[in-house]
Design a protein around this motif. Sequence first.
Motif, PDB file in Angstrom:
ATOM      1  N   TRP A   6      32.329  48.676 -52.769  1.00 54.37           N
ATOM      2  CA  TRP A   6      31.265  49.635 -52.927  1.00 54.37           C
ATOM      3  C   TRP A   6      29.897  48.700 -52.908  1.00 54.37           C
ATOM      4  O   TRP A   6      29.003  49.188 -52.258  1.00 54.37           O
ATOM      5  CB  TRP A   6      31.203  50.663 -54.099  1.00 54.37           C
ATOM      6  CG  TRP A   6      32.282  51.814 -53.770  1.00 54.37           C
ATOM      7  CD1 TRP A   6      33.565  51.809 -54.207  1.00 54.37           C
ATOM      8  CD2 TRP A   6      32.323  52.684 -52.492  1.00 54.37           C
ATOM      9  NE1 TRP A   6      34.295  53.002 -53.615  1.00 54.37           N
ATOM     10  CE2 TRP A   6      33.435  53.563 -52.393  1.00 54.37           C
ATOM     11  CE3 TRP A   6      31.150  53.032 -51.629  1.00 54.37           C
ATOM     12  CZ2 TRP A   6      33.593  54.601 -51.636  1.00 54.37           C
ATOM     13  CZ3 TRP A   6      31.370  53.903 -50.598  1.00 54.37           C
ATOM     14  CH2 TRP A   6      32.824  54.701 -50.559  1.00 54.37           C
ATOM     15  N   LEU A   7      29.923  47.824 -53.895  1.00 50.67           N
ATOM     16  CA  LEU A   7      28.623  47.003 -54.058  1.00 50.67           C
ATOM     17  C   LEU A   7      28.479  46.235 -52.622  1.00 50.67           C
ATOM     18  O   LEU A   7      26.988  46.123 -52.063  1.00 50.67           O
ATOM     19  CB  LEU A   7      28.529  46.155 -55.224  1.00 50.67           C
ATOM     20  CG  LEU A   7      27.395  45.219 -55.465  1.00 50.67           C
ATOM     21  CD1 LEU A   7      26.181  45.882 -55.642  1.00 50.67           C
ATOM     22  CD2 LEU A   7      27.817  44.155 -56.566  1.00 50.67           C
ATOM     23  N   LEU A   8      29.611  45.771 -52.377  1.00 50.30           N
ATOM     24  CA  LEU A   8      29.068  45.113 -50.883  1.00 50.30           C
ATOM     25  C   LEU A   8      28.602  45.869 -49.820  1.00 50.30           C
ATOM     26  O   LEU A   8      27.829  45.661 -48.971  1.00 50.30           O
ATOM     27  CB  LEU A   8      30.491  44.300 -50.574  1.00 50.30           C
ATOM     28  CG  LEU A   8      30.498  43.437 -49.233  1.00 50.30           C
ATOM     29  CD1 LEU A   8      29.467  42.359 -49.394  1.00 50.30           C
ATOM     30  CD2 LEU A   8      31.964  42.956 -49.083  1.00 50.30           C
ATOM     31  N   ALA A   9      29.376  47.017 -49.631  1.00 50.04           N
ATOM     32  CA  ALA A   9      29.043  48.267 -48.659  1.00 50.04           C
ATOM     33  C   ALA A   9      27.496  48.574 -48.821  1.00 50.04           C
ATOM     34  O   ALA A   9      26.998  48.489 -48.027  1.00 50.04           O
ATOM     35  CB  ALA A   9      30.097  49.237 -48.875  1.00 50.04           C
ATOM     36  N   GLY A  13      24.925  47.575 -46.198  1.00 48.73           N
ATOM     37  CA  GLY A  13      23.909  48.672 -45.615  1.00 48.73           C
ATOM     38  C   GLY A  13      22.449  48.555 -45.533  1.00 48.73           C
ATOM     39  O   GLY A  13      21.568  48.879 -44.968  1.00 48.73           O
ATOM     40  N   ALA A  14      22.124  48.129 -47.140  1.00 45.27           N
ATOM     41  CA  ALA A  14      20.473  48.021 -47.224  1.00 45.27           C
ATOM     42  C   ALA A  14      19.887  46.705 -46.319  1.00 45.27           C
ATOM     43  O   ALA A  14      18.779  46.944 -45.735  1.00 45.27           O
ATOM     44  CB  ALA A  14      20.183  47.639 -48.683  1.00 45.27           C
ATOM     45  N   ALA A  15      20.953  45.625 -46.217  1.00 47.24           N
ATOM     46  CA  ALA A  15      20.412  44.386 -45.273  1.00 47.24           C
ATOM     47  C   ALA A  15      20.336  44.946 -43.798  1.00 47.24           C
ATOM     48  O   ALA A  15      19.313  44.737 -43.081  1.00 47.24           O
ATOM     49  CB  ALA A  15      21.201  43.421 -45.297  1.00 47.24           C
ATOM     50  N   SER A  16      21.079  45.833 -43.441  1.00 47.03           N
ATOM     51  CA  SER A  16      21.207  46.263 -42.039  1.00 47.03           C
ATOM     52  C   SER A  16      19.656  47.233 -41.753  1.00 47.03           C
ATOM     53  O   SER A  16      18.979  46.917 -40.670  1.00 47.03           O
ATOM     54  CB  SER A  16      22.271  47.393 -41.735  1.00 47.03           C
ATOM     55  OG  SER A  16      23.295  46.497 -41.600  1.00 47.03           O
ATOM     56  N   SER A  21      14.287  47.399 -39.812  1.00 43.77           N
ATOM     57  CA  SER A  21      12.873  47.616 -40.228  1.00 43.77           C
ATOM     58  C   SER A  21      12.005  46.440 -39.649  1.00 43.77           C
ATOM     59  O   SER A  21      10.905  46.474 -39.428  1.00 43.77           O
ATOM     60  CB  SER A  21      12.700  48.184 -41.471  1.00 43.77           C
ATOM     61  OG  SER A  21      13.559  49.135 -41.889  1.00 43.77           O
ATOM     62  N   ALA A  22      12.395  45.368 -40.125  1.00 46.85           N
ATOM     63  CA  ALA A  22      11.671  44.172 -39.715  1.00 46.85           C
ATOM     64  C   ALA A  22      11.119  44.027 -38.571  1.00 46.85           C
ATOM     65  O   ALA A  22      10.192  43.536 -37.926  1.00 46.85           O
ATOM     66  CB  ALA A  22      12.493  43.016 -40.092  1.00 46.85           C
ATOM     67  N   PHE A  23      11.940  44.518 -37.402  1.00 48.25           N
ATOM     68  CA  PHE A  23      11.923  44.530 -36.088  1.00 48.25           C
ATOM     69  C   PHE A  23      10.588  45.567 -35.548  1.00 48.25           C
ATOM     70  O   PHE A  23       9.872  45.388 -34.556  1.00 48.25           O
ATOM     71  CB  PHE A  23      13.057  44.900 -34.994  1.00 48.25           C
ATOM     72  CG  PHE A  23      14.030  43.701 -34.933  1.00 48.25           C
ATOM     73  CD1 PHE A  23      13.585  42.827 -34.098  1.00 48.25           C
ATOM     74  CD2 PHE A  23      15.214  44.014 -35.137  1.00 48.25           C
ATOM     75  CE1 PHE A  23      14.406  41.733 -33.985  1.00 48.25           C
ATOM     76  CE2 PHE A  23      16.053  43.110 -34.968  1.00 48.25           C
ATOM     77  CZ  PHE A  23      15.556  41.676 -34.391  1.00 48.25           C
TER      78      PHE A  23
END
Length: 65
Positions: A6-9, A13-16, A21-23
């Motif tokens: 769950w932590l990895l998920a 998700g936050a990284a995606s 958002s960076a774009f």
Amino acid sequence: MGARGWLLACVSGAASVAFLSAFRATHVANVTLIYTTAPFAAAALDRAIRSEPASRRVMRAAILS
């Protein structure tokens, strides 16, 4: 799935969300530059924290990514 799953998920998700958002917040070239240097930064961080040099296989994968 367990707590680690769950932590990895959640982190993935936050990284995606941050990547997309960076774009919207900057030029595509800036985001691409950061994205392409990430494998090298990870290898350098691994070297700094664990004192383990990056293998040729890791560097080859970083160059090809």
